[in-house]
Design a protein around this motif. Structure first.
Motif, PDB file in Angstrom:
ATOM      1  N   GLU A 102       0.822  -1.217   0.000  1.00 53.54           N
ATOM      2  CA  GLU A 102       0.000   0.000   0.000  1.00 53.54           C
ATOM      3  C   GLU A 102       0.855   1.265   0.000  1.00 53.54           C
ATOM      4  OE1 GLU A 102      -3.743   2.225   2.176  1.00 53.54           O
ATOM      5  OE2 GLU A 102      -2.710   0.612   3.238  1.00 53.54           O
ATOM      6  N   LYS A 103       2.013   1.240   0.634  1.00 55.15           N
ATOM      7  CA  LYS A 103       2.850   2.441   0.676  1.00 55.15           C
ATOM      8  C   LYS A 103       3.334   2.862  -0.713  1.00 55.15           C
ATOM      9  CE  LYS A 103       7.012  -0.254   1.711  1.00 55.15           C
ATOM     10  NZ  LYS A 103       8.034  -0.583   2.733  1.00 55.15           N
ATOM     11  N   GLN A 104       3.213   1.946  -1.697  1.00 54.81           N
ATOM     12  CA  GLN A 104       3.635   2.266  -3.062  1.00 54.81           C
ATOM     13  C   GLN A 104       2.491   2.772  -3.941  1.00 54.81           C
ATOM     14  OE1 GLN A 104       5.152  -1.784  -3.602  1.00 54.81           O
ATOM     15  NE2 GLN A 104       7.220  -0.951  -3.855  1.00 54.81           N
ATOM     16  N   ILE A 105       1.272   2.773  -3.419  1.00 53.41           N
ATOM     17  CA  ILE A 105       0.113   3.139  -4.241  1.00 53.41           C
ATOM     18  C   ILE A 105       0.173   4.593  -4.701  1.00 53.41           C
ATOM     19  CG2 ILE A 105      -2.359   3.634  -4.081  1.00 53.41           C
ATOM     20  CD1 ILE A 105      -2.017   0.855  -4.895  1.00 53.41           C
ATOM     21  N   ASP A 106       0.716   5.495  -3.883  1.00 51.53           N
ATOM     22  CA  ASP A 106       0.800   6.893  -4.308  1.00 51.53           C
ATOM     23  C   ASP A 106       1.720   7.046  -5.520  1.00 51.53           C
ATOM     24  OD1 ASP A 106      -0.957   7.817  -2.331  1.00 51.53           O
ATOM     25  OD2 ASP A 106       0.654   7.959  -0.863  1.00 51.53           O
ATOM     26  N   ALA A 107       2.785   6.252  -5.560  1.00 49.45           N
ATOM     27  CA  ALA A 107       3.660   6.273  -6.739  1.00 49.45           C
ATOM     28  C   ALA A 107       2.950   5.689  -7.953  1.00 49.45           C
ATOM     29  CB  ALA A 107       4.948   5.497  -6.459  1.00 49.45           C
ATOM     30  N   VAL A 108       2.169   4.625  -7.732  1.00 51.40           N
ATOM     31  CA  VAL A 108       1.367   4.056  -8.818  1.00 51.40           C
ATOM     32  C   VAL A 108       0.389   5.107  -9.351  1.00 51.40           C
ATOM     33  CG1 VAL A 108      -0.376   2.322  -9.410  1.00 51.40           C
ATOM     34  CG2 VAL A 108       1.570   1.684  -7.986  1.00 51.40           C
ATOM     35  N   THR A 109      -0.217   5.856  -8.431  1.00 49.07           N
ATOM     36  CA  THR A 109      -1.151   6.921  -8.827  1.00 49.07           C
ATOM     37  C   THR A 109      -0.460   7.926  -9.735  1.00 49.07           C
ATOM     38  OG1 THR A 109      -2.369   6.692  -6.750  1.00 49.07           O
ATOM     39  CG2 THR A 109      -2.651   8.756  -7.952  1.00 49.07           C
ATOM     40  N   ALA A 110       0.757   8.313  -9.351  1.00 54.27           N
ATOM     41  CA  ALA A 110       1.487   9.324 -10.115  1.00 54.27           C
ATOM     42  C   ALA A 110       1.931   8.814 -11.481  1.00 54.27           C
ATOM     43  CB  ALA A 110       2.709   9.781  -9.314  1.00 54.27           C
ATOM     44  N   VAL A 111       2.268   7.531 -11.569  1.00 55.96           N
ATOM     45  CA  VAL A 111       2.796   6.983 -12.823  1.00 55.96           C
ATOM     46  C   VAL A 111       1.677   6.439 -13.708  1.00 55.96           C
ATOM     47  CG1 VAL A 111       4.253   5.171 -13.821  1.00 55.96           C
ATOM     48  CG2 VAL A 111       5.047   6.457 -11.829  1.00 55.96           C
ATOM     49  N   ALA A 112       0.866   5.531 -13.162  1.00 57.38           N
ATOM     50  CA  ALA A 112      -0.156   4.859 -13.976  1.00 57.38           C
ATOM     51  C   ALA A 112      -1.480   5.604 -13.975  1.00 57.38           C
ATOM     52  CB  ALA A 112      -0.359   3.432 -13.471  1.00 57.38           C
ATOM     53  N   GLY A 113      -1.917   6.065 -12.805  1.00 55.42           N
ATOM     54  CA  GLY A 113      -3.200   6.746 -12.736  1.00 55.42           C
ATOM     55  C   GLY A 113      -3.205   8.050 -13.517  1.00 55.42           C
ATOM     56  N   SER A 114      -2.173   8.865 -13.309  1.00 50.00           N
ATOM     57  CA  SER A 114      -2.080  10.155 -13.992  1.00 50.00           C
ATOM     58  C   SER A 114      -1.324  10.068 -15.313  1.00 50.00           C
ATOM     59  CB  SER A 114      -1.378  11.177 -13.084  1.00 50.00           C
ATOM     60  OG  SER A 114      -2.077  11.347 -11.874  1.00 50.00           O
ATOM     61  N   GLY A 115      -0.593   8.988 -15.516  1.00 45.80           N
ATOM     62  CA  GLY A 115       0.310   8.867 -16.657  1.00 45.80           C
ATOM     63  C   GLY A 115      -0.295   9.136 -18.025  1.00 45.80           C
ATOM     64  N   PRO A 116      -1.505   8.626 -18.317  1.00 45.52           N
ATOM     65  CA  PRO A 116      -2.066   8.908 -19.638  1.00 45.52           C
ATOM     66  C   PRO A 116      -2.140  10.396 -19.957  1.00 45.52           C
ATOM     67  CG  PRO A 116      -3.288   7.128 -18.622  1.00 45.52           C
ATOM     68  CD  PRO A 116      -2.340   7.647 -17.571  1.00 45.52           C
ATOM     69  N   ALA A 117      -2.428  11.225 -18.955  1.00 40.69           N
ATOM     70  CA  ALA A 117      -2.527  12.667 -19.211  1.00 40.69           C
ATOM     71  C   ALA A 117      -1.177  13.238 -19.638  1.00 40.69           C
ATOM     72  CB  ALA A 117      -3.035  13.395 -17.967  1.00 40.69           C
ATOM     73  N   TYR A 118      -0.073  12.719 -19.056  1.00 42.94           N
ATOM     74  CA  TYR A 118       1.246  13.203 -19.468  1.00 42.94           C
ATOM     75  C   TYR A 118       1.493  12.857 -20.946  1.00 42.94           C
ATOM     76  CZ  TYR A 118       1.804  12.404 -14.365  1.00 42.94           C
ATOM     77  OH  TYR A 118       1.632  12.340 -13.024  1.00 42.94           O
ATOM     78  N   ILE A 119       1.105  11.646 -21.309  1.00 43.46           N
ATOM     79  CA  ILE A 119       1.321  11.201 -22.687  1.00 43.46           C
ATOM     80  C   ILE A 119       0.458  12.012 -23.649  1.00 43.46           C
ATOM     81  CG2 ILE A 119       1.072   9.224 -24.252  1.00 43.46           C
ATOM     82  CD1 ILE A 119       1.786   7.461 -21.758  1.00 43.46           C
ATOM     83  N   TYR A 120      -0.790  12.278 -23.255  1.00 40.52           N
ATOM     84  CA  TYR A 120      -1.662  13.099 -24.108  1.00 40.52           C
ATOM     85  C   TYR A 120      -1.072  14.502 -24.274  1.00 40.52           C
ATOM     86  CZ  TYR A 120      -4.982   9.405 -22.777  1.00 40.52           C
ATOM     87  OH  TYR A 120      -5.585   8.201 -22.534  1.00 40.52           O
ATOM     88  N   TYR A 121      -0.493  15.018 -23.194  1.00 36.41           N
ATOM     89  CA  TYR A 121       0.109  16.357 -23.252  1.00 36.41           C
ATOM     90  C   TYR A 121       1.319  16.363 -24.185  1.00 36.41           C
ATOM     91  CZ  TYR A 121       1.453  20.943 -21.279  1.00 36.41           C
ATOM     92  OH  TYR A 121       1.756  22.268 -21.099  1.00 36.41           O
ATOM     93  N   PHE A 122       2.128  15.311 -24.103  1.00 39.54           N
ATOM     94  CA  PHE A 122       3.277  15.165 -24.998  1.00 39.54           C
ATOM     95  C   PHE A 122       2.794  15.073 -26.448  1.00 39.54           C
ATOM     96  CE2 PHE A 122       7.302  12.405 -25.920  1.00 39.54           C
ATOM     97  CZ  PHE A 122       7.919  13.506 -26.508  1.00 39.54           C
ATOM     98  N   ALA A 123       1.703  14.331 -26.660  1.00 37.23           N
ATOM     99  CA  ALA A 123       1.141  14.212 -28.008  1.00 37.23           C
ATOM    100  C   ALA A 123       0.657  15.573 -28.519  1.00 37.23           C
ATOM    101  CB  ALA A 123       0.004  13.202 -28.026  1.00 37.23           C
ATOM    102  N   GLU A 124       0.044  16.364 -27.635  1.00 36.53           N
ATOM    103  CA  GLU A 124      -0.366  17.718 -28.017  1.00 36.53           C
ATOM    104  C   GLU A 124       0.846  18.540 -28.452  1.00 36.53           C
ATOM    105  OE1 GLU A 124      -3.165  20.017 -25.474  1.00 36.53           O
ATOM    106  OE2 GLU A 124      -3.145  18.216 -24.221  1.00 36.53           O
TER     107      GLU A 124
END
Length: 267
Positions: free
Chosen positions: A160-182
């Protein structure tokens, strides 16, 4: 297997779409509820055929899984609202950023609770999902959880202590990729391509690279397409000059820090 989605936003809809599309659940196995937006519930019911939780709350009492999919600020009110209708065999799955298993159990008791962090690519069966669970989740329930989550993409079990990192990488990650695509699209247009051609080329470039990433080491792939003194090397040099890795590192760190802060705000 019956599931009630408490919260009916984009994440819940993406998961519902994925489950029905992959035939892991039928529409009649899924019920939805939220705080006050009846129009949203009716839209999901019309679109997917899912049920709306009724006043009697029988859907909650029959549920094998309760999916918590609301904003962190609404979790306490949601748990207070549903706790009297929970049965001992129901597994609570929270996809709420930052809110700990311990905090959820303070409100509902020693129920089996899992924290999962999928992303909206669940809609097309391509989510990257991290999951952690409490000691009250049985082996059979763990198996069912894996089946449920793997039907919408890949599943990685973490502490569970790693879930916040998962949130930052996988949960939010698609938005970073969409931004890069923009940004790639805007740069392509600035260099003379039409908007339609730029979008088409960027979409296919990302799709092809995503498939290649499944096959080989990331650094090895980069090196294979980078000839000395070539065009790719020139582009990568610009990224290095502008501290691209440092920017990505800050992006992930700030997202993970925000997830932790959301948890503290709730507690």
């Amino acid at each position: 297997m019956n599931i009630v989605c408490v919260g009916a936003g984009s994440m819940a809809e993406s998961m519902i779409h994925g489950w029905i599309n992959k035939r892991i659940l039928k529409a009649e196995d899924i019920a939805v509820m939220n705080k006050s937006d009846r129009d949203r519930l009716e839209l999901l019911s019309d679109e997917y055929g899912v049920k709306i939780v009724q006043k009697e709350r029988q859907e909650l009492r029959n549920a094998d899984f309760i999916l918590l999919a609301m904003k962190p600020k609404d979790v306490e009110a949601a748990l207070t609202d549903i706790k009297d209708n929970l049965t001992g065999n129901t597994v609570i799955i929270s996809v709420v950023a930052g809110v700990s298993i311990e905090t959820i159990q303070k409100h509902v008791g020693n129920f089996p609770v899992a924290r999962a962090m999928p992303n909206t690519s669940a809609k097309v069966g391509k989510s990257a999902t991290g999951v952690a669970w409490s000691k009250y989740v049985t082996l059979d329930q763990q198996h069912d959880l894996r089946d449920l989550l793997s039907s919408i993409g890949s599943v990685t079990v973490v502490d569970e202590k790693q879930i916040d990192a998962v949130t930052a990488v996988a949960g939010s990650g698609p938005a970073y990729i969409y931004y890069f695509a923009e940004a790639m699209t805007e740069a392509a247009i600035a260099n003379g391509l039409s908007p339609a051609d730029a979008k088409r080329l960027v979409r296919q470039t990302f799709a092809g690279a995503a498939d290649m990433l499944q096959q080989e080491d990331f650094a090895a792939l980069r090196k294979k397409v980078t000839s000395p003194n070539g065009t790719t090397a020139a582009g990568l040099a610009a990224l290095e000059r502008n501290n691209f890795k440092g920017i990505v590192g800050e992006c992930v760190k700030d997202a993970a820090d925000r997830a932790r802060a959301l948890g503290r705000e709730f507690e």
